[in-house]
Each structure stands twice: as structure tokens, then as C-alpha cells.
Design a protein around this motif. Structure first.
Motif, PDB file in Angstrom:
ATOM      1  N   VAL A  22       0.798  -1.199  -0.215  1.00  0.00           N
ATOM      2  CA  VAL A  22      -0.044  -0.001  -0.012  1.00  0.00           C
ATOM      3  C   VAL A  22       0.759   1.134  -0.029  1.00  0.00           C
ATOM      4  CG1 VAL A  22      -0.135  -0.047   2.500  1.00  0.00           C
ATOM      5  CG2 VAL A  22      -2.219   0.985   1.188  1.00  0.00           C
ATOM      6  N   ASP A  23       2.141   1.037   0.443  1.00  0.00           N
ATOM      7  CA  ASP A  23       3.022   2.341   0.670  1.00  0.00           C
ATOM      8  C   ASP A  23       3.362   2.643  -0.854  1.00  0.00           C
ATOM      9  OD1 ASP A  23       3.066   2.480   3.328  1.00  0.00           O
ATOM     10  OD2 ASP A  23       4.362   0.758   3.468  1.00  0.00           O
ATOM     11  N   TYR A  24       3.397   1.793  -1.838  1.00  0.00           N
ATOM     12  CA  TYR A  24       3.929   2.319  -3.261  1.00  0.00           C
ATOM     13  C   TYR A  24       2.758   2.668  -4.038  1.00  0.00           C
ATOM     14  CZ  TYR A  24       8.080  -0.267  -1.584  1.00  0.00           C
ATOM     15  OH  TYR A  24       9.182  -0.658  -0.830  1.00  0.00           O
ATOM     16  N   VAL A  25       1.576   2.995  -3.535  1.00  0.00           N
ATOM     17  CA  VAL A  25       0.332   3.321  -4.353  1.00  0.00           C
ATOM     18  C   VAL A  25       0.399   4.699  -4.568  1.00  0.00           C
ATOM     19  CG1 VAL A  25      -2.165   3.460  -4.670  1.00  0.00           C
ATOM     20  CG2 VAL A  25      -1.132   1.359  -3.507  1.00  0.00           C
ATOM     21  N   ASN A  26       0.321   5.319  -5.818  1.00  0.00           N
ATOM     22  CA  ASN A  26       0.218   6.582  -6.191  1.00  0.00           C
ATOM     23  C   ASN A  26      -1.045   6.842  -6.624  1.00  0.00           C
ATOM     24  OD1 ASN A  26       0.588   9.348  -7.071  1.00  0.00           O
ATOM     25  ND2 ASN A  26       2.426   8.651  -8.450  1.00  0.00           N
ATOM     26  N   PRO A  27      -1.962   7.441  -6.217  1.00  0.00           N
ATOM     27  CA  PRO A  27      -3.291   7.603  -6.768  1.00  0.00           C
ATOM     28  C   PRO A  27      -3.178   8.803  -7.701  1.00  0.00           C
ATOM     29  CG  PRO A  27      -3.303   7.804  -4.214  1.00  0.00           C
ATOM     30  CD  PRO A  27      -1.870   7.795  -4.583  1.00  0.00           C
ATOM     31  N   PHE A  28      -2.209   9.302  -7.974  1.00  0.00           N
ATOM     32  CA  PHE A  28      -2.314  10.514  -8.883  1.00  0.00           C
ATOM     33  C   PHE A  28      -1.865   9.768 -10.321  1.00  0.00           C
ATOM     34  CE2 PHE A  28      -1.062  13.140  -5.328  1.00  0.00           C
ATOM     35  CZ  PHE A  28      -2.092  14.078  -5.436  1.00  0.00           C
ATOM     36  N   ILE A  29      -1.268   8.398 -10.372  1.00  0.00           N
ATOM     37  CA  ILE A  29      -1.049   7.896 -11.728  1.00  0.00           C
ATOM     38  C   ILE A  29      -2.597   7.818 -12.619  1.00  0.00           C
ATOM     39  CG2 ILE A  29      -0.570   5.687 -12.628  1.00  0.00           C
ATOM     40  CD1 ILE A  29       1.223   5.078 -10.606  1.00  0.00           C
ATOM     41  N   GLY A  30      -2.356   8.359 -13.981  1.00  0.00           N
ATOM     42  CA  GLY A  30      -3.589   8.282 -14.745  1.00  0.00           C
ATOM     43  C   GLY A  30      -4.524   9.580 -14.744  1.00  0.00           C
ATOM     44  N   THR A  36      -8.232   9.859 -17.244  1.00  0.00           N
ATOM     45  CA  THR A  36      -9.611   9.859 -16.535  1.00  0.00           C
ATOM     46  C   THR A  36      -9.716   9.455 -15.286  1.00  0.00           C
ATOM     47  OG1 THR A  36     -10.457   7.821 -17.530  1.00  0.00           O
ATOM     48  CG2 THR A  36     -10.483  10.073 -18.651  1.00  0.00           C
ATOM     49  N   THR A  37      -8.645   9.078 -14.358  1.00  0.00           N
ATOM     50  CA  THR A  37      -8.755   8.628 -13.234  1.00  0.00           C
ATOM     51  C   THR A  37      -8.373   9.762 -12.120  1.00  0.00           C
ATOM     52  OG1 THR A  37      -6.646   8.146 -12.727  1.00  0.00           O
ATOM     53  CG2 THR A  37      -7.456   6.264 -13.496  1.00  0.00           C
ATOM     54  N   ASN A  38      -8.854   9.653 -10.990  1.00  0.00           N
ATOM     55  CA  ASN A  38      -8.912  10.772  -9.928  1.00  0.00           C
ATOM     56  C   ASN A  38      -8.096  10.130  -8.761  1.00  0.00           C
ATOM     57  OD1 ASN A  38     -10.835   9.993  -7.718  1.00  0.00           O
ATOM     58  ND2 ASN A  38     -11.986   9.869  -9.592  1.00  0.00           N
ATOM     59  N   PRO A  39      -7.545  11.366  -7.993  1.00  0.00           N
ATOM     60  CA  PRO A  39      -6.755  10.870  -6.553  1.00  0.00           C
ATOM     61  C   PRO A  39      -7.863  10.882  -5.472  1.00  0.00           C
ATOM     62  CG  PRO A  39      -6.475  13.135  -7.081  1.00  0.00           C
ATOM     63  CD  PRO A  39      -7.385  12.473  -8.339  1.00  0.00           C
ATOM     64  N   GLY A  40      -8.831  10.870  -5.609  1.00  0.00           N
ATOM     65  CA  GLY A  40      -9.840  10.925  -4.340  1.00  0.00           C
ATOM     66  C   GLY A  40     -10.039  10.021  -3.346  1.00  0.00           C
ATOM     67  N   TRP A  70     -15.422  15.915 -21.604  1.00  0.00           N
ATOM     68  CA  TRP A  70     -14.681  15.566 -20.410  1.00  0.00           C
ATOM     69  C   TRP A  70     -15.414  14.843 -19.421  1.00  0.00           C
ATOM     70  CZ3 TRP A  70      -9.738  16.222 -19.970  1.00  0.00           C
ATOM     71  CH2 TRP A  70      -8.981  16.052 -19.027  1.00  0.00           C
ATOM     72  N   SER A  71     -14.586  13.822 -18.876  1.00  0.00           N
ATOM     73  CA  SER A  71     -15.458  12.675 -18.051  1.00  0.00           C
ATOM     74  C   SER A  71     -14.952  12.435 -16.706  1.00  0.00           C
ATOM     75  CB  SER A  71     -15.454  11.325 -19.030  1.00  0.00           C
ATOM     76  OG  SER A  71     -13.948  10.831 -18.939  1.00  0.00           O
ATOM     77  N   THR A  72     -14.041  13.301 -16.452  1.00  0.00           N
ATOM     78  CA  THR A  72     -13.562  13.228 -14.798  1.00  0.00           C
ATOM     79  C   THR A  72     -13.648  14.315 -14.219  1.00  0.00           C
ATOM     80  OG1 THR A  72     -11.647  12.573 -13.833  1.00  0.00           O
ATOM     81  CG2 THR A  72     -11.207  13.779 -15.624  1.00  0.00           C
ATOM     82  N   PRO A  73     -13.913  14.398 -12.683  1.00  0.00           N
ATOM     83  CA  PRO A  73     -13.907  15.466 -11.884  1.00  0.00           C
ATOM     84  C   PRO A  73     -12.736  16.091 -11.720  1.00  0.00           C
ATOM     85  CG  PRO A  73     -14.226  13.424 -10.752  1.00  0.00           C
ATOM     86  CD  PRO A  73     -14.202  13.060 -12.068  1.00  0.00           C
ATOM     87  N   TYR A  74     -11.455  15.478 -11.969  1.00  0.00           N
ATOM     88  CA  TYR A  74     -10.339  16.117 -11.930  1.00  0.00           C
ATOM     89  C   TYR A  74      -9.377  15.656 -12.772  1.00  0.00           C
ATOM     90  CZ  TYR A  74      -5.649  16.339  -9.289  1.00  0.00           C
ATOM     91  OH  TYR A  74      -4.467  16.584  -8.872  1.00  0.00           O
ATOM     92  N   SER A  75      -8.092  16.872 -12.917  1.00  0.00           N
ATOM     93  CA  SER A  75      -7.044  16.508 -14.011  1.00  0.00           C
ATOM     94  C   SER A  75      -5.992  17.050 -13.139  1.00  0.00           C
ATOM     95  CB  SER A  75      -7.377  17.445 -15.040  1.00  0.00           C
ATOM     96  OG  SER A  75      -6.021  17.329 -16.117  1.00  0.00           O
ATOM     97  N   ALA A  76      -4.768  16.696 -13.165  1.00  0.00           N
ATOM     98  CA  ALA A  76      -3.548  17.024 -12.624  1.00  0.00           C
ATOM     99  C   ALA A  76      -3.037  18.354 -13.182  1.00  0.00           C
ATOM    100  CB  ALA A  76      -2.617  15.850 -12.497  1.00  0.00           C
ATOM    101  N   VAL A 124      -1.648  16.058  -1.241  1.00  0.00           N
ATOM    102  CA  VAL A 124      -1.460  15.010  -1.060  1.00  0.00           C
ATOM    103  C   VAL A 124      -2.289  13.918  -1.348  1.00  0.00           C
ATOM    104  CG1 VAL A 124      -0.529  13.609   1.397  1.00  0.00           C
ATOM    105  CG2 VAL A 124       0.243  15.874   0.843  1.00  0.00           C
ATOM    106  N   ALA A 125      -2.140  12.593  -1.542  1.00  0.00           N
ATOM    107  CA  ALA A 125      -2.992  11.624  -1.828  1.00  0.00           C
ATOM    108  C   ALA A 125      -2.316  10.251  -1.576  1.00  0.00           C
ATOM    109  CB  ALA A 125      -3.331  11.537  -3.362  1.00  0.00           C
ATOM    110  N   HIS A 126      -3.023   9.591  -0.548  1.00  0.00           N
ATOM    111  CA  HIS A 126      -2.700   8.234  -0.175  1.00  0.00           C
ATOM    112  C   HIS A 126      -4.014   7.519  -0.688  1.00  0.00           C
ATOM    113  CE1 HIS A 126       1.095   9.583   1.334  1.00  0.00           C
ATOM    114  NE2 HIS A 126       0.521  10.366   2.236  1.00  0.00           N
TER     115      HIS A 126
END
Length: 321
Positions: A22-30, A36-40, A70-76, A124-126
Motif C-alpha cells: 500500500v505504501d507504493y500506491v500513487n493515486p495520481f497515476i492516470g 480519466t482517473t482521480n486521486p480521491g 470531459w469525463s472526470t472531476p479532476y485533472s492533474a 497529498v493523496a494516499h
């Protein structure tokens, strides 16, 4: 020399074993390049997600939900925050959900998202957790989630502060919402969603209950009034504008409505918000069991639950409330 090398290798192996998957998970990928993924914050197989919404309201944004497909609530690539969306899809190619936008502000009350939105920093996102700092207000905004409940915490500076629930905006192409003040810390209502991939008849409601852990000094509704013309417009100063309802407390309905909470906050004061949703009824357990989630949910989730999960599965498992 051999002894020093063995000590180095042993320390390295202990450090490596201390790290969990779980420590290696990066929610900002994609979250950029049309991923179209999000870090929520969301639980595995959880119904609730709490997602930063940053795709409307500013010309500084690279991507805007109203100016292109546009299909996602978030963009980096964007940096203009207009609230936490409750109940969002991740990794899909058509716009849907992404509503129930919860936003903290300070200063004079303003309910126009183009005016109250803020740029942010210190993102920050975990797994199961997200936070940022709103530079316009110096507010720290945090979000986490259980299986059925979204939880937000806003840490305010000293002065006049607000929490806004915008029921008019979101990714969905449907409009219409109803909300009712239950008491000075709780509201409930519904918002119409649907038309996924522009299917005009695929429409459904989301029901919600929202609670704050501190009673506001004032609260009320807002609604954007229809634009009037001619003599009719002369009789209504709110034609085409947002109208604040300061004494009306029965239920409110409309296409562009919301609820505002006013506070006088001390420096560093944190106010927490819980929201439960259901796609069936306002009376379902997923909404009504909201009260079981304690107001001190953040430390309990972030530390106790993740530690327990790492020990058993090495993945985050969320509290059930």
C-alpha cells in the motif's frame, strides 16, 4: 569490513520489509494525459468516493468540463478547486456523477463557484485519503471515506468562514435538486443524475444526508434565479443572479441551488462534515447509518484502520459505516 557490510544489509532488509504494498500506491497515476482517473478517497468496492473537483470555473484551467468532452472531476493539469465531489466514477470515458460539491471559504459569503473557487498547493493523496491547501483562503481541505460515507475536514484561519454545498454543478448533464434543513447540523435531499454517454433517458436520483460537527451561527439556501426581461425584470433585483435565502427554512428545489453554513472560526479550528448517499431512498441504511460514523473519524481511519489492514492484507480496508 564484513561486519559493517552485514550490518548495512541487515538494516536495508529491515527497512524493505517495513514497506508494504500500500505504501507504493500513487493515486495520481492516470490523472493527466486523458487518463480519466482521480486521486480521491475511496474504499475498495466502496460506494462512496470523495474527489477533488477542479474542472470548472477558471480560464487558468487547461481542461474544462463545459468547453470540451470531459469525463472526470479532476485533472492533474488544473489547479482551480471548487469543492469535493461525492460519488464519482474513475477511469470512464463519458461524463457522469461528480456532484454534491462541498467547498470551504472565508470572508464575505459568495455562492458563485467562479468567484469562490480557489487555487491550491501542497496536494497529498494516499489510498483512502486526500488533502490540499486552498491558497485563496489558507484552508487545509482533507477527505477520506468509509464504504458508504464521505468525510471531509476543513481547517480554517481565524475569522468569518463558510461551508457550501453546491447542488447545481457536477459532471452529470441532468439538472434538478431538492434539499431540506433538518436541524442546525443536518440537511438531507436528492439530486438528479444520469444521461451517461448522453443517453437522455438513463436518469436516476442520488439521495444524501449531510451532517456538520459544529452548529453554524447562520445557515440558509441559495438559488440562481431565472433571467427576466422587460417590466418583469424591474420587479426582481435577483433576475439572473444568485439569491440568498436567510429566513426561509422549508425545503428548496431548483436547477441551481445550494446550502450555506456561516461560522466564526478560531485560528486552526477544524470543522468536519459527514455525507452518506444512496441511489435507492433517503431512508436506506447506507444513508441513515451515517450517525454511526464518529466525528473523530480521521485519526481512527488514517491510523488504526490502515495499520490493521496492512497487518492482515497489505491493502486498505475501510471502516463500515
Amino acid at each position: 569490513m564484513k561486519k559493517q557490510l552485514m550490518t548495512f544489509l541487515l538494516c536495508g532488509s529491515l527497512f524493505a520489509t517495513a514497506q508494504q504494498p500500500v505504501d507504493y500506491v500513487n493515486p495520481f497515476i492516470g490523472t493527466s494525459n486523458y487518463g480519466t482517473t482521480n486521486p480521491g478517497a475511496v474504499c475498495p468496492q466502496g460506494m462512496m468516493s470523495v474527489v477533488p473537483f477542479n474542472v470548472m470555473g477558471s480560464e487558468k484551467n487547461r481542461f474544462d468540463k463545459d468547453s470540451q468532452w470531459w469525463s472526470t472531476p479532476y485533472s492533474a493539469d488544473n489547479k482551480f478547486f471548487t469543492g469535493f465531489a461525492h460519488g464519482s466514477l474513475s477511469g470512464v470515458g463519458c461524463p457522469e456523477l461528480g456532484g454534491l460539491l462541498l467547498m470551504p471559504t472565508t470572508g464575505e459569503l459568495n455562492v458563485d463557484y467562479k468567484a469562490y473557487g480557489s487555487e491550491y498547493k501542497d496536494e497529498v493523496a494516499h489510498p483512502g485519503y486526500y488533502s490540499n491547501t486552498l491558497t485563496k483562503y489558507n484552508i487545509k481541505a482533507e477527505a477520506t471515506a468509509s464504504m458508504r460515507t464521505g468525510l471531509s475536514r476543513f481547517t480554517f484561519p481565524k475569522g468569518e468562514s463558510h461551508i457550501l454545498l453546491n447542488l447545481g454543478e457536477g459532471l452529470t448533464n441532468e439538472t434538478g435538486a431538492t434539499v431540506r434543513i433538518v436541524n442546525d447540523t443536518e440537511i438531507e435531499g436528492s439530486k438528479l443524475l444520469g444521461t451517461f454517454c448522453y443517453n437522455p433517458q438513463a436518469v436516476f436520483p442520488v439521495y444524501f444526508v449531510m451532517k456538520v460537527n459544529k452548529a453554524p451561527k447562520k445557515m440558509g439556501y441559495w438559488k440562481k434565479q431565472r433571467e427576466m426581461k422587460g417590466v418583469e425584470a424591474e420587479w426582481d433585483i435577483y433576475s439572473g443572479k444568485y439569491k440568498l435565502y436567510t429566513s426561509y427554512t422549508r425545503e428548496m428545489s431548483g436547477d441551481d441551488i445550494g446550502v450555506w453554513f456561516d461560522y466564526d472560526t478560531d485560528e486552526g479550528e477544524a470543522i468536519e462534515v459527514k455525507m452518506g448517499i444512496s441511489y435507492v431512498s433517503i431512508e436506506t441504511r447506507s444513508v441513515r447509518r451515517l450517525a454511526r460514523c464518529g466525528t473523530r473519524i480521521f485519526p481512527r481511519y488514517k491510523w488504526k484502520e490502515v495499520r490493521k489492514t496492512r497487518k492482515r492484507y497489505s491493502i486498505p480496508v475501510c471502516i463500515i459505516c
